[in-house]
Design a protein around this motif. Structure first.
Motif, PDB file in Angstrom:
ATOM      1  N   THR A   9      44.386  43.495  32.733  1.00 11.99           N
ATOM      2  CA  THR A   9      42.947  43.392  32.381  1.00 11.99           C
ATOM      3  C   THR A   9      42.289  42.137  33.107  1.00 11.99           C
ATOM      4  OG1 THR A   9      43.457  42.188  30.289  1.00 11.99           O
ATOM      5  CG2 THR A   9      43.468  44.550  30.314  1.00 11.99           C
ATOM      6  N   ARG A  10      42.993  41.185  33.615  1.00 10.92           N
ATOM      7  CA  ARG A  10      42.017  40.164  34.385  1.00 10.92           C
ATOM      8  C   ARG A  10      41.391  40.903  35.604  1.00 10.92           C
ATOM      9  NH1 ARG A  10      41.358  38.667  38.819  1.00 10.92           N
ATOM     10  NH2 ARG A  10      43.151  39.737  39.492  1.00 10.92           N
ATOM     11  N   ARG A  11      40.038  40.461  35.632  1.00 12.12           N
ATOM     12  CA  ARG A  11      39.275  40.828  36.430  1.00 12.12           C
ATOM     13  C   ARG A  11      38.300  39.872  37.177  1.00 12.12           C
ATOM     14  NH1 ARG A  11      41.797  44.558  36.085  1.00 12.12           N
ATOM     15  NH2 ARG A  11      42.490  43.797  37.963  1.00 12.12           N
ATOM     16  N   THR A  12      37.842  40.073  38.618  1.00  6.54           N
ATOM     17  CA  THR A  12      37.014  39.173  39.228  1.00  6.54           C
ATOM     18  C   THR A  12      35.518  39.287  38.648  1.00  6.54           C
ATOM     19  OG1 THR A  12      38.226  38.829  41.258  1.00  6.54           O
ATOM     20  CG2 THR A  12      35.827  38.564  41.316  1.00  6.54           C
ATOM     21  N   HIS A  13      35.200  38.167  37.775  1.00  9.20           N
ATOM     22  CA  HIS A  13      33.603  38.483  37.488  1.00  9.20           C
ATOM     23  C   HIS A  13      32.750  37.542  38.437  1.00  9.20           C
ATOM     24  CE1 HIS A  13      34.344  39.902  33.217  1.00  9.20           C
ATOM     25  NE2 HIS A  13      35.612  39.722  33.471  1.00  9.20           N
ATOM     26  N   LYS A  14      31.354  38.082  38.656  1.00  6.95           N
ATOM     27  CA  LYS A  14      30.640  37.394  39.479  1.00  6.95           C
ATOM     28  C   LYS A  14      29.329  36.962  38.676  1.00  6.95           C
ATOM     29  CE  LYS A  14      32.566  39.145  43.569  1.00  6.95           C
ATOM     30  NZ  LYS A  14      32.239  39.648  45.138  1.00  6.95           N
ATOM     31  N   ALA A  15      29.126  37.467  37.453  1.00  2.29           N
ATOM     32  CA  ALA A  15      28.065  37.139  36.582  1.00  2.29           C
ATOM     33  C   ALA A  15      28.610  36.482  35.399  1.00  2.29           C
ATOM     34  CB  ALA A  15      27.280  38.264  36.264  1.00  2.29           C
ATOM     35  N   GLY A 115      36.698  34.522  35.330  1.00  2.00           N
ATOM     36  CA  GLY A 115      36.983  33.706  36.618  1.00  2.00           C
ATOM     37  C   GLY A 115      36.778  34.686  37.610  1.00  2.00           C
ATOM     38  N   TYR A 116      36.492  33.788  38.911  1.00  2.00           N
ATOM     39  CA  TYR A 116      36.370  34.492  40.185  1.00  2.00           C
ATOM     40  C   TYR A 116      36.875  33.496  41.187  1.00  2.00           C
ATOM     41  CZ  TYR A 116      33.063  35.680  44.034  1.00  2.00           C
ATOM     42  OH  TYR A 116      32.519  36.187  45.247  1.00  2.00           O
ATOM     43  N   TRP A 117      37.823  34.081  42.041  1.00  2.00           N
ATOM     44  CA  TRP A 117      38.552  32.992  43.178  1.00  2.00           C
ATOM     45  C   TRP A 117      37.572  33.326  44.300  1.00  2.00           C
ATOM     46  CZ3 TRP A 117      44.499  32.948  44.143  1.00  2.00           C
ATOM     47  CH2 TRP A 117      44.763  32.100  45.190  1.00  2.00           C
ATOM     48  N   ARG A 118      36.760  32.348  44.871  1.00  2.17           N
ATOM     49  CA  ARG A 118      36.079  32.661  46.062  1.00  2.17           C
ATOM     50  C   ARG A 118      36.589  31.777  47.171  1.00  2.17           C
ATOM     51  NH1 ARG A 118      30.284  30.753  46.133  1.00  2.17           N
ATOM     52  NH2 ARG A 118      29.973  32.029  48.078  1.00  2.17           N
ATOM     53  N   THR A 119      36.214  32.065  48.573  1.00  8.58           N
ATOM     54  CA  THR A 119      36.786  31.562  49.676  1.00  8.58           C
ATOM     55  C   THR A 119      35.503  31.340  50.650  1.00  8.58           C
ATOM     56  OG1 THR A 119      37.677  33.363  50.419  1.00  8.58           O
ATOM     57  CG2 THR A 119      39.220  31.604  49.676  1.00  8.58           C
ATOM     58  N   PRO A 120      34.440  30.630  50.129  1.00  7.89           N
ATOM     59  CA  PRO A 120      33.109  30.526  50.923  1.00  7.89           C
ATOM     60  C   PRO A 120      33.306  29.650  52.235  1.00  7.89           C
ATOM     61  CG  PRO A 120      33.015  29.281  48.921  1.00  7.89           C
ATOM     62  CD  PRO A 120      34.264  29.746  48.781  1.00  7.89           C
ATOM     63  N   ALA A 155      38.796  48.095  35.854  1.00 11.01           N
ATOM     64  CA  ALA A 155      39.900  47.790  37.182  1.00 11.01           C
ATOM     65  C   ALA A 155      39.423  48.748  38.214  1.00 11.01           C
ATOM     66  CB  ALA A 155      41.176  48.145  36.573  1.00 11.01           C
ATOM     67  N   PRO A 156      39.618  47.907  39.360  1.00  8.07           N
ATOM     68  CA  PRO A 156      39.528  48.799  40.619  1.00  8.07           C
ATOM     69  C   PRO A 156      40.787  49.618  41.034  1.00  8.07           C
ATOM     70  CG  PRO A 156      39.933  46.400  41.213  1.00  8.07           C
ATOM     71  CD  PRO A 156      39.674  46.452  39.617  1.00  8.07           C
ATOM     72  N   GLU A 157      40.661  50.498  41.917  1.00  6.98           N
ATOM     73  CA  GLU A 157      41.882  51.223  42.481  1.00  6.98           C
ATOM     74  C   GLU A 157      43.087  50.208  42.732  1.00  6.98           C
ATOM     75  OE1 GLU A 157      42.768  54.572  43.131  1.00  6.98           O
ATOM     76  OE2 GLU A 157      41.461  54.858  41.269  1.00  6.98           O
ATOM     77  N   ARG A 158      44.208  50.468  42.348  1.00  6.02           N
ATOM     78  CA  ARG A 158      45.247  49.571  42.953  1.00  6.02           C
ATOM     79  C   ARG A 158      46.354  50.430  44.042  1.00  6.02           C
ATOM     80  NH1 ARG A 158      43.272  45.125  42.660  1.00  6.02           N
ATOM     81  NH2 ARG A 158      43.351  43.864  40.906  1.00  6.02           N
ATOM     82  N   PRO A 159      46.762  49.831  44.886  1.00 10.01           N
ATOM     83  CA  PRO A 159      47.737  50.588  45.696  1.00 10.01           C
ATOM     84  C   PRO A 159      48.931  50.942  44.842  1.00 10.01           C
ATOM     85  CG  PRO A 159      47.699  48.219  46.395  1.00 10.01           C
ATOM     86  CD  PRO A 159      46.546  48.575  45.411  1.00 10.01           C
TER      87      PRO A 159
HETATM   88  C1  LIG Z   1      42.670  34.385  48.219  1.00 12.29           C
HETATM   89  C2  LIG Z   1      41.596  34.753  47.693  1.00 12.29           C
HETATM   90  C3  LIG Z   1      40.372  34.790  48.302  1.00 12.29           C
HETATM   91  C4  LIG Z   1      39.298  35.407  47.725  1.00 12.29           C
HETATM   92  N1  LIG Z   1      37.983  35.272  48.353  1.00 12.29           N
HETATM   93  C5  LIG Z   1      36.832  36.041  47.755  1.00 12.29           C
HETATM   94  C6  LIG Z   1      35.374  35.847  48.353  1.00 12.29           C
HETATM   95  O1  LIG Z   1      35.221  34.903  49.230  1.00 12.29           O
HETATM   96  N2  LIG Z   1      34.688  36.620  47.813  1.00 12.29           N
HETATM   97  C7  LIG Z   1      34.750  37.725  46.983  1.00 12.29           C
HETATM   98  O2  LIG Z   1      33.891  38.297  46.675  1.00 12.29           O
HETATM   99  N3  LIG Z   1      35.949  37.808  46.580  1.00 12.29           N
HETATM  100  C8  LIG Z   1      37.232  37.099  46.870  1.00 12.29           C
HETATM  101  N4  LIG Z   1      38.268  37.132  46.257  1.00 12.29           N
HETATM  102  C9  LIG Z   1      38.469  38.156  45.086  1.00 12.29           C
HETATM  103  C10 LIG Z   1      38.974  39.382  45.568  1.00 12.29           C
HETATM  104  O3  LIG Z   1      38.109  40.068  46.215  1.00 12.29           O
HETATM  105  C11 LIG Z   1      39.302  40.145  44.242  1.00 12.29           C
HETATM  106  O4  LIG Z   1      40.477  39.475  43.545  1.00 12.29           O
HETATM  107  C12 LIG Z   1      39.391  41.589  44.582  1.00 12.29           C
HETATM  108  O5  LIG Z   1      38.502  42.113  44.663  1.00 12.29           O
HETATM  109  C13 LIG Z   1      40.427  42.346  43.248  1.00 12.29           C
HETATM  110  O6  LIG Z   1      39.458  42.631  42.176  1.00 12.29           O
HETATM  111  P1  LIG Z   1      40.198  41.772  40.669  1.00 12.29           P
HETATM  112  O7  LIG Z   1      40.144  40.338  40.840  1.00 12.29           O
HETATM  113  O8  LIG Z   1      39.169  42.140  39.606  1.00 12.29           O
HETATM  114  O9  LIG Z   1      41.423  42.553  40.494  1.00 12.29           O
HETATM  115  C14 LIG Z   1      39.359  36.546  46.791  1.00 12.29           C
HETATM  116  C15 LIG Z   1      40.666  36.695  46.362  1.00 12.29           C
HETATM  117  C16 LIG Z   1      41.753  36.039  46.926  1.00 12.29           C
HETATM  118  C17 LIG Z   1      43.144  36.168  46.071  1.00 12.29           C
END
Ligand SMILES: Cc1cc2nc3c(=O)[nH]c(=O)nc-3n(C[C@H](O)[C@H](O)[C@H](O)COP(=O)(O)O)c2cc1C
Length: 169
Positions: A9-15, A115-120, A155-159
């Protein structure tokens, strides 16, 4: 929340809501990250929690569009990996640092935060690295946005395992 539910259930949040996470929560989440598997216990990960002055400097370097993205996250943590010069160990240490980052994200979610992992590109450039004090011997791994969620995320589609798993003879 059990581990399997947290993983699914963990997801990337941007807001995020505007409030920063309490410092003791940040400390606990980063301490959890330090339980990542780590060959030879080199402890290669470094966490830098961005303060207001550093944020202003980063925003100046990022320009208006990049600054707006930085502003969306109430708590920002730069994750980097100390490189020791040995190619095999560096590879292992990078993997361990990625695992530590994921633990932080998973624990963040399990505690009801987002949380959100970004690599700007900002943190790959010289100016951005200098603004957060990244020395030459550290590799940027991620900028973790942490905070309180503002919305549910599906949740997005998963392989499927048919594409990712092979049982060998
Ligand atoms: C190493 C790594 C770098 C990432 N960098 C970005 C990023 O720069 N921008 C972004 O929108 N998402 C980034 N993400 C997040 C992924 O896009 C996100 O995990 C993916 O869309 C799956 O969504 P979920 O985390 O909700 O399962 C990154 C994830 C990882 C593991």
């Amino acid at each position: 929340m059990d581990v399997e539910t947290a993983i699914r259930t963990r997801r990337t949040h941007k807001a995020f809501a505007p409030e920063a996470l309490p410092r003791e929560q940040i400390d606990e989440l980063l301490e959890l990250g330090s339980w990542a598997p780590n060959h030879n216990l080199t402890v290669p990960w470094r966490f830098r929690v961005i303060g207001p002055q550093t944020l202003e400097r980063l925003k100046e370097i990022a320009g208006p569009e990049g600054a707006a993205k930085l502003d969306r996250a109430p708590t920002l943590v730069v994750v980097s990996c100390v490189l020791n010069g040995d190619p095999v160990e560096e590879e292992e240490d990078l993997h361990a640092t990625a695992a530590a980052s994921y633990i932080v994200l998973l624990a963040t979610h399990a505690r009801g935060f987002a949380g959100y992992w970004r690599t700007p590109g900002l943190l790959r450039g010289e100016e951005g690295r200098a603004a957060v004090g990244l020395p030459e011997g550290e590799r940027f791994v991620g900028l973790l946005h942490l905070g309180y969620p503002r919305q549910e995320k599906p949740a997005p589609e998963r392989p499927g395992a048919d594409r990712t798993t092979t049982y060998l003879d």
